[in-house]
Design an enzyme around this catalytic site. Structure first.
Site, PDB file in Angstrom:
ATOM      1  N   LYS A   1      -4.819   8.977  -2.001  1.00 24.24           N
ATOM      2  CA  LYS A   1      -3.386   8.829  -1.720  1.00 24.24           C
ATOM      3  C   LYS A   1      -2.561   9.305  -2.908  1.00 24.24           C
ATOM      4  CE  LYS A   1      -1.028   5.192  -2.552  1.00 24.24           C
ATOM      5  NZ  LYS A   1      -0.405   3.845  -2.647  1.00 24.24           N
TER       6      LYS A   1
ATOM      7  N   THR B   1       2.481   2.335  -5.600  1.00 27.30           N
ATOM      8  CA  THR B   1       2.500   3.768  -5.908  1.00 27.30           C
ATOM      9  C   THR B   1       2.852   4.505  -4.617  1.00 27.30           C
ATOM     10  OG1 THR B   1       0.850   3.526  -7.645  1.00 27.30           O
ATOM     11  CG2 THR B   1       1.183   5.734  -6.757  1.00 27.30           C
TER      12      THR B   1
ATOM     13  N   LYS C   1       3.143   7.883 -13.184  1.00 26.88           N
ATOM     14  CA  LYS C   1       1.922   7.350 -12.578  1.00 26.88           C
ATOM     15  C   LYS C   1       1.140   8.425 -11.833  1.00 26.88           C
ATOM     16  CE  LYS C   1      -1.175   4.805 -10.522  1.00 26.88           C
ATOM     17  NZ  LYS C   1      -0.885   3.711  -9.587  1.00 26.88           N
TER      18      LYS C   1
ATOM     19  N   PRO D   1       0.760  -1.254   0.000  1.00 24.00           N
ATOM     20  CA  PRO D   1       0.000   0.000   0.000  1.00 24.00           C
ATOM     21  C   PRO D   1       0.789   1.301   0.000  1.00 24.00           C
ATOM     22  CG  PRO D   1      -0.886  -1.551   1.599  1.00 24.00           C
ATOM     23  CD  PRO D   1       0.426  -2.092   1.155  1.00 24.00           C
TER      24      PRO D   1
END
Length: 377
Positions: free
Chosen positions: A318, A165, A240, A127
């Protein structure tokens, strides 16, 4: 807190579950075969791929990797060393993969350290940056500590592919620590959500050395529609978060446009068709439309299922927060991006919205506007 104890708090990293538990225990022969495979893993590290993180994305990515991976050249059978903190998830994945690919060697691992001992290629999908640090360079049972006990040749043969990420700075720091002992890491975040992970149509953006990118391609192409080399360390992550910044902007913009049209008397289906045949067309309008009941081609967006599945709101936020932080460091004006991040921020912590697809912002706006109209009466 010891590194692995910290890891056990997330549902996406490391767990001690025996490979094919409940499936291979059916007979003594199966247990014997399982034992033989475990022995093979201890001596055949070069032909083993490790996968850390079997959550909503990771378990589908692993499925495609097992189904599609083609080892370069002519080599021995390829095996997989799996690691996740959620034991139920691990059992489910092992059982399913064992049934679908009975001839593929699988082994479960108790920690990232165990994975590194068994596999020369290590993929992670966890995560946050904190989890990536603990997996690779933590003080406990991390990949780095496993590498320190190996020969220089084994270290040099180790390639880590982090598909999480996270912050560029964290990824670069982890990669440099691994390089110090002779291994390497590429950042390879993905775009396409759960649907893309399941269908193997992800877009993967890679940052790192060109030689490590070339080594990573056979694995990444097994999970993707397109794999793009973006440049040196951190470049994949830069691509990204830039893409997901735009994704958040377009989803919020589409939600506002649809709500405005609805309030002004336009049928949502009519407006959706107009947008998809006009200049407002985008991925959100064509594939992941936020309005329940609106049909867009053959897609079945989360809005049709009460926003279940898809790219959950807390993770979308996020990425938006990462983009805002990166923009501050790079001195880039981000007027729209900041507005979108601020809009998603309360949704990301709300029990009602945080674990539903990020297109649920339409429902949140609709509720907000309805409450405002009621209060004016």
């Amino acid at each position: 807190m010891p590194a692995y104890n910290f890891l056990r708090q997330t549902s996406l990293v490391a767990s001690p579950v025996r490979a094919r538990q409940g499936l291979l225990n059916a007979s003594g022969l199966a247990r014997h075969q399982q034992g033989r495979r475990a022995m093979a893993f201890s001596t055949d590290r070069a032909n083993t791929i490790g996968f850390i993180g079997l959550g909503a994305m990771g378990n589908h990515m692993l499925s495609n990797l097992i189904s599609r991976y083609k080892q370069p050249g002519v080599g021995a059978e390829v095996g997989f060393a799996l690691c996740d903190v959620d034991q139920a998830a691990m059992k489910s994945v092992v059982k399913r993969q064992g049934a679908e690919h009975p001839n593929v060697p699988l082994v479960s691992c108790s920690s990232p350290h165990d994975v590194a001992q068994r596999a020369s290629t290590i993929i992670s999908m966890v995560p946050t940056g904190k989890h990536v640090q603990e997996v690779y360079v933590g003080q406990g049972k991390s990949v780095l500590n496993a590498l320190k006990s190996m020969s220089q040749d084994q270290r040099a043969a180790t390639l880590c592919i982090d598909q999480s990420t996270i912050e560029q700075s964290v990824s670069k720091a982890v990669a440099l620590h691994l390089r110090e002992v002779g291994a390497d890491l590429v950042d390879a975040p993905v775009s396409g959500g759960v649907v893309g992970a399941e269908k193997g149509t992800l877009a993967i953006m890679v940052g790192g050395s060109k030689s490590s990118f070339d080594r990573s391609l056979p694995c990444l192409q097994s999970m993707a529609r397109k794999v793009t080399y973006c440049g040196d360390l951190g470049a994949g992550l830069a691509a990204k978060i830039s893409n997901n910044l735009l994704l958040g902007i377009t989803m919020l913009g589409l939600s506002e446009a649809m709500l405005l049209g609805k309030r002004l008397g336009v049928d949502p289906q009519v407006l959706a068709d107009i947008i998809n045949n006009s200049t407002g067309r985008c991925w959100s309008s064509e594939i992941n439309h936020p309005v329940p009941g609106v049909e867009v081609g053959d897609s079945s967006p989360p809005a049709h299922r009460n926003y279940e599945g898809g790219f959950v709101t807390k993770l979308a936020h996020k990425d938006l927060a990462l983009a805002v932080s990166a923009a501050e460091e790079a001195n880039v004006p981000l007027a729209m991006g900041r507005c979108v991040e601020e809009t998603y921020r309360p949704l990301a912590t709300s029990k009602e919205f945080r674990d539903r697809d990020f297109s649920v912002v339409y429902e949140a706006l609709d509720s907000l506007s309805s409450s405002a109209r009621t209060s004016k009466r």
